[in-house]
Write a protein that holds these residues in place. Structure first.
Motif, PDB file in Angstrom:
ATOM      1  N   UNK A  10       0.816  -1.214   0.000  1.00 11.39           N
ATOM      2  CA  UNK A  10       0.000   0.000   0.000  1.00 11.39           C
ATOM      3  C   UNK A  10       0.850   1.265   0.000  1.00 11.39           C
ATOM      4  N   UNK A  11       1.948   1.283   0.781  1.00 18.15           N
ATOM      5  CA  UNK A  11       2.760   2.499   0.807  1.00 18.15           C
ATOM      6  C   UNK A  11       3.460   2.711  -0.531  1.00 18.15           C
ATOM      7  N   UNK A  12       3.940   1.622  -1.122  1.00 17.08           N
ATOM      8  CA  UNK A  12       4.575   1.753  -2.431  1.00 17.08           C
ATOM      9  C   UNK A  12       3.604   2.226  -3.488  1.00 17.08           C
ATOM     10  N   UNK A  28      -6.266   7.544  -8.817  1.00 15.06           N
ATOM     11  CA  UNK A  28      -6.995   6.908  -7.722  1.00 15.06           C
ATOM     12  C   UNK A  28      -6.304   5.589  -7.405  1.00 15.06           C
ATOM     13  N   UNK A  29      -6.116   5.354  -6.107  1.00 15.71           N
ATOM     14  CA  UNK A  29      -5.537   4.094  -5.635  1.00 15.71           C
ATOM     15  C   UNK A  29      -6.653   3.242  -5.052  1.00 15.71           C
ATOM     16  N   UNK A  30      -6.694   1.973  -5.464  1.00 15.91           N
ATOM     17  CA  UNK A  30      -7.735   1.057  -5.024  1.00 15.91           C
ATOM     18  C   UNK A  30      -7.154   0.041  -4.047  1.00 15.91           C
ATOM     19  N   UNK A  46      -4.330   2.685  -9.686  1.00 13.14           N
ATOM     20  CA  UNK A  46      -3.346   1.855  -8.998  1.00 13.14           C
ATOM     21  C   UNK A  46      -4.079   0.849  -8.129  1.00 13.14           C
ATOM     22  N   UNK A  47      -3.956  -0.413  -8.459  1.00 12.84           N
ATOM     23  CA  UNK A  47      -4.527  -1.468  -7.621  1.00 12.84           C
ATOM     24  C   UNK A  47      -3.458  -1.860  -6.599  1.00 12.84           C
ATOM     25  N   UNK A  48      -3.687  -1.490  -5.359  1.00 14.25           N
ATOM     26  CA  UNK A  48      -2.723  -1.771  -4.292  1.00 14.25           C
ATOM     27  C   UNK A  48      -3.039  -3.122  -3.667  1.00 14.25           C
ATOM     28  N   UNK A  49      -2.080  -4.022  -3.752  1.00  9.46           N
ATOM     29  CA  UNK A  49      -2.219  -5.351  -3.165  1.00  9.46           C
ATOM     30  C   UNK A  49      -1.295  -5.466  -1.951  1.00  9.46           C
ATOM     31  N   UNK A  50      -1.540  -6.433  -1.136  1.00 11.06           N
ATOM     32  CA  UNK A  50      -0.664  -6.723  -0.007  1.00 11.06           C
ATOM     33  C   UNK A  50       0.038  -8.043  -0.326  1.00 11.06           C
ATOM     34  N   UNK A  51       0.720  -8.064  -1.475  1.00  8.68           N
ATOM     35  CA  UNK A  51       1.218  -9.315  -2.048  1.00  8.68           C
ATOM     36  C   UNK A  51       2.720  -9.499  -1.933  1.00  8.68           C
ATOM     37  N   UNK A  52       3.413  -8.534  -1.356  1.00  6.12           N
ATOM     38  CA  UNK A  52       4.879  -8.585  -1.363  1.00  6.12           C
ATOM     39  C   UNK A  52       5.424  -9.828  -0.673  1.00  6.12           C
ATOM     40  N   UNK A  53       4.816 -10.220   0.438  1.00 10.01           N
ATOM     41  CA  UNK A  53       5.372 -11.321   1.221  1.00 10.01           C
ATOM     42  C   UNK A  53       4.438 -12.520   1.329  1.00 10.01           C
ATOM     43  N   UNK A  54       3.363 -12.541   0.570  1.00  8.24           N
ATOM     44  CA  UNK A  54       2.459 -13.694   0.622  1.00  8.24           C
ATOM     45  C   UNK A  54       3.022 -14.821  -0.239  1.00  8.24           C
ATOM     46  N   UNK A  55       2.493 -16.036  -0.129  1.00 10.41           N
ATOM     47  CA  UNK A  55       2.964 -17.125  -0.985  1.00 10.41           C
ATOM     48  C   UNK A  55       2.926 -16.740  -2.458  1.00 10.41           C
ATOM     49  N   UNK A  56       3.908 -17.225  -3.211  1.00  7.94           N
ATOM     50  CA  UNK A  56       4.064 -16.825  -4.609  1.00  7.94           C
ATOM     51  C   UNK A  56       2.791 -17.051  -5.415  1.00  7.94           C
ATOM     52  N   UNK A  57       2.178 -18.217  -5.273  1.00  7.35           N
ATOM     53  CA  UNK A  57       0.982 -18.526  -6.067  1.00  7.35           C
ATOM     54  C   UNK A  57      -0.135 -17.536  -5.793  1.00  7.35           C
ATOM     55  N   UNK A 365     -11.410  -0.728   5.730  1.00 11.25           N
ATOM     56  CA  UNK A 365     -12.313  -1.071   4.618  1.00 11.25           C
ATOM     57  C   UNK A 365     -12.463   0.088   3.650  1.00 11.25           C
ATOM     58  N   UNK A 366     -11.335   0.715   3.317  1.00  9.85           N
ATOM     59  CA  UNK A 366     -11.333   1.822   2.365  1.00  9.85           C
ATOM     60  C   UNK A 366     -11.192   1.254   0.959  1.00  9.85           C
ATOM     61  N   UNK A 367     -12.154   1.512   0.106  1.00 11.53           N
ATOM     62  CA  UNK A 367     -12.149   0.925  -1.231  1.00 11.53           C
ATOM     63  C   UNK A 367     -11.245   1.675  -2.194  1.00 11.53           C
ATOM     64  N   UNK A 368     -11.203   3.014  -2.080  1.00 10.90           N
ATOM     65  CA  UNK A 368     -10.379   3.801  -3.002  1.00 10.90           C
ATOM     66  C   UNK A 368      -9.818   5.016  -2.278  1.00 10.90           C
ATOM     67  N   UNK A 369      -8.674   5.494  -2.776  1.00 12.71           N
ATOM     68  CA  UNK A 369      -7.946   6.579  -2.139  1.00 12.71           C
ATOM     69  C   UNK A 369      -7.588   7.629  -3.181  1.00 12.71           C
ATOM     70  N   UNK A 370      -7.891   8.880  -2.888  1.00 13.71           N
ATOM     71  CA  UNK A 370      -7.533   9.984  -3.772  1.00 13.71           C
ATOM     72  C   UNK A 370      -6.140  10.480  -3.395  1.00 13.71           C
ATOM     73  N   UNK A 371      -5.218  10.424  -4.341  1.00 16.26           N
ATOM     74  CA  UNK A 371      -3.841  10.818  -4.076  1.00 16.26           C
ATOM     75  C   UNK A 371      -3.723  12.334  -4.119  1.00 16.26           C
ATOM     76  N   UNK A 372      -3.144  12.917  -3.060  1.00 14.54           N
ATOM     77  CA  UNK A 372      -2.992  14.367  -2.951  1.00 14.54           C
ATOM     78  C   UNK A 372      -1.541  14.810  -3.047  1.00 14.54           C
ATOM     79  N   UNK A 373      -1.198  15.950  -2.440  1.00 14.70           N
ATOM     80  CA  UNK A 373       0.137  16.527  -2.576  1.00 14.70           C
ATOM     81  C   UNK A 373       1.192  15.772  -1.769  1.00 14.70           C
ATOM     82  N   UNK A 374       2.436  16.010  -2.096  1.00  9.71           N
ATOM     83  CA  UNK A 374       3.562  15.331  -1.459  1.00  9.71           C
ATOM     84  C   UNK A 374       3.832  15.872  -0.058  1.00  9.71           C
ATOM     85  N   UNK A 375       4.111  14.954   0.870  1.00 10.06           N
ATOM     86  CA  UNK A 375       4.570  15.316   2.210  1.00 10.06           C
ATOM     87  C   UNK A 375       6.084  15.291   2.250  1.00 10.06           C
TER      88      UNK A 375
END
Length: 412
Positions: A10-12, A28-30, A46-57, A365-375
């Motif tokens: 999600x952060x990436x 928009x990030x989903x 951007x479809x954000x997954x939490x897949x970095x460390x889950x099983x490969x399959x 349970x946030x379905x989508x995120x509006x990307x704003x300015x840089x911090x």
């Protein structure tokens, strides 16, 4: 939708959104693959997954589901986004996911470039540097889930994939897009690691792959992509919109990276309220999300709930309880704490750590995120609803005073 992106955390993903918004795209990030179609004014999804460390399959399956949805939105190009420190293991997940996406798109000569010079990530002679250190000497070799012990991206990626891995050196990139395109065409390998040590190099690479179906990398590889669409008259002239959010603020940190530990120390040194979470207490059930929430809501200013222990301490807990069990329990703890904080009136929520941020977004349970300015470089402000804004920070990103900066920026 023009550009379809798949992020492995999600952060990436928000980091990528930050890059695209700065270049004028409406992003928009989903949170996971959506069920419904995208709004018609979204230019980059951007479809954000939490897949970095889950099983490969599982990572491959989820990534292909995201690809199918993005293709259905009419995307003309696709980007697989992973961390600028190439976070993975010798088994994956970067190589297997990239292979699956390339096969689905019938893509050839796919570049791999996690460089992000603004945060000190550069690639030279196929080796990834963090600042003036090789990746394997940067602290990432101690990562509890994806220890990076080899800075040679060609060698690391070769362990994860059946494809051969080629290389385009900086000397070729410096000759411009035409030279890069020629070098790609001449490559005998399907996957190609590209050097990049300056933002200008990333723009060149973006121009060179304007007609490629698939590219992969960190958020920096997207620097040159919006201009490709703009040159074809495909971008809206309006650009993104943003407004801040007043109200109570809180921060949650589950990262044990050097950068985040320094930010936690600065936060405490500046006299801000902070509660350290003992993973052993969480595992035993003697420290709960309700305890943490009640404490945070009773504080003035910017309360921080953190579990950012020394890597050796983290390993000791993992050895006693199991790596996956500890990660799952901490994710659940932070997700529930986030839910309770928002229910208690918090309107600005800051998180540190990719796994923590993913757990928080899923927990809310946030379905989508509006990307704003840089911090800070790589970290944007994000709107998650009518009365909730977020900052989702990768563990390695942000200035030492990040928590205070984020709270101010989220307020508008």
């Amino acid at each position: 939708m023009l550009l379809g992106c798949i992020g492995d955390d999600f952060t990436g993903s928000s980091d990528l959104g930050n890059t695209l918004v700065k270049a004028g795209m409406r992003v928009v990030q989903y949170s996971g693959t959506p069920i419904m179609p995208a709004a018609p004014d979204v230019e980059a999804g951007i479809v954000a997954l939490k897949s970095r460390t889950m099983p490969v399959a599982d990572a491959v399956r989820l990534s292909l589901e995201a690809l199918d949805w993005l293709r259905a939105q009419g995307c003309r190009q696709f980007l697989f986004k992973y961390c600028s420190t190439f976070d993975s293991t010798p088994q994956g997940n970067i190589g297997p996911v990239a292979e699956a996406l390339a096969d689905a798109l019938n893509a050839d000569r796919v570049i791999f470039c996690p460089a992000f010079p603004a945060t000190g990530r550069t690639i030279y002679q196929g080796h990834l540097f963090v600042g003036d250190r090789l990746l394997s000497e940067s602290g990432m070799e101690n990562h509890p889930l994806t220890p990076m012990t080899d800075p040679d991206l060609r060698r690391w990626l070769s362990r994860q994939t059946r494809e051969g891995v080629g290389h385009i050196p900086a000397a070729t990139v410096w000759q411009g897009p035409d030279a890069v395109r020629a070098a790609l065409s001449a490559q005998p390998h399907r996957f190609v690691v590209t050097d990049a040590i300056r933002d200008e190099d990333l723009v060149v690479l973006g121009q060179a792959v304007a007609d490629q179906a698939l590219l992969t990398g960190g958020s920096g590889i997207a620097l040159g992509l919006p201009a490709n669409f703009r040159a074809r008259g495909l971008l809206s002239a309006e650009g993104p919109h943003w407004h801040g959010q007043p109200g109570p603020v809180a921060a949650l940190s589950g990262s044990c990276s050097r950068a985040t530990r320094g930010q936690v120390a600065r936060h405490i040194a500046d006299g801000n309220p902070a509660m350290e979470i003992d993973p052993e207490a969480v595992m035993a059930g003697t420290m709960t999300a309700r305890h943490a929430t009640d404490w945070a809501l009773s504080q003035d200013g910017l309360p921080l709930v953190y579990s950012s222990a020394d890597p050796d301490d983290v390993r000791a807990v993992q050895q006693r309880h199991g790596t996956e069990a500890v990660a799952a329990r901490l994710d659940s703890f932070f997700a529930e704490t986030a839910r309770l904080l928002v229910a208690g009136g918090v309107t600005r929520l800051i998180t540190a750590g990719g796994e923590t941020s993913g757990a928080v977004v899923e927990g809310l349970s946030v379905a989508s995120l509006e990307i704003g300015p840089e911090i800070d470089p790589g970290v944007p402000a994000i709107r998650a609803g009518d009365a909730l804004v977020l900052a989702l920070k990768s563990g390695n990103f942000g200035a030492e005073n990040f928590f205070a900066k984020a709270a101010e920026r989220l307020a508008g």
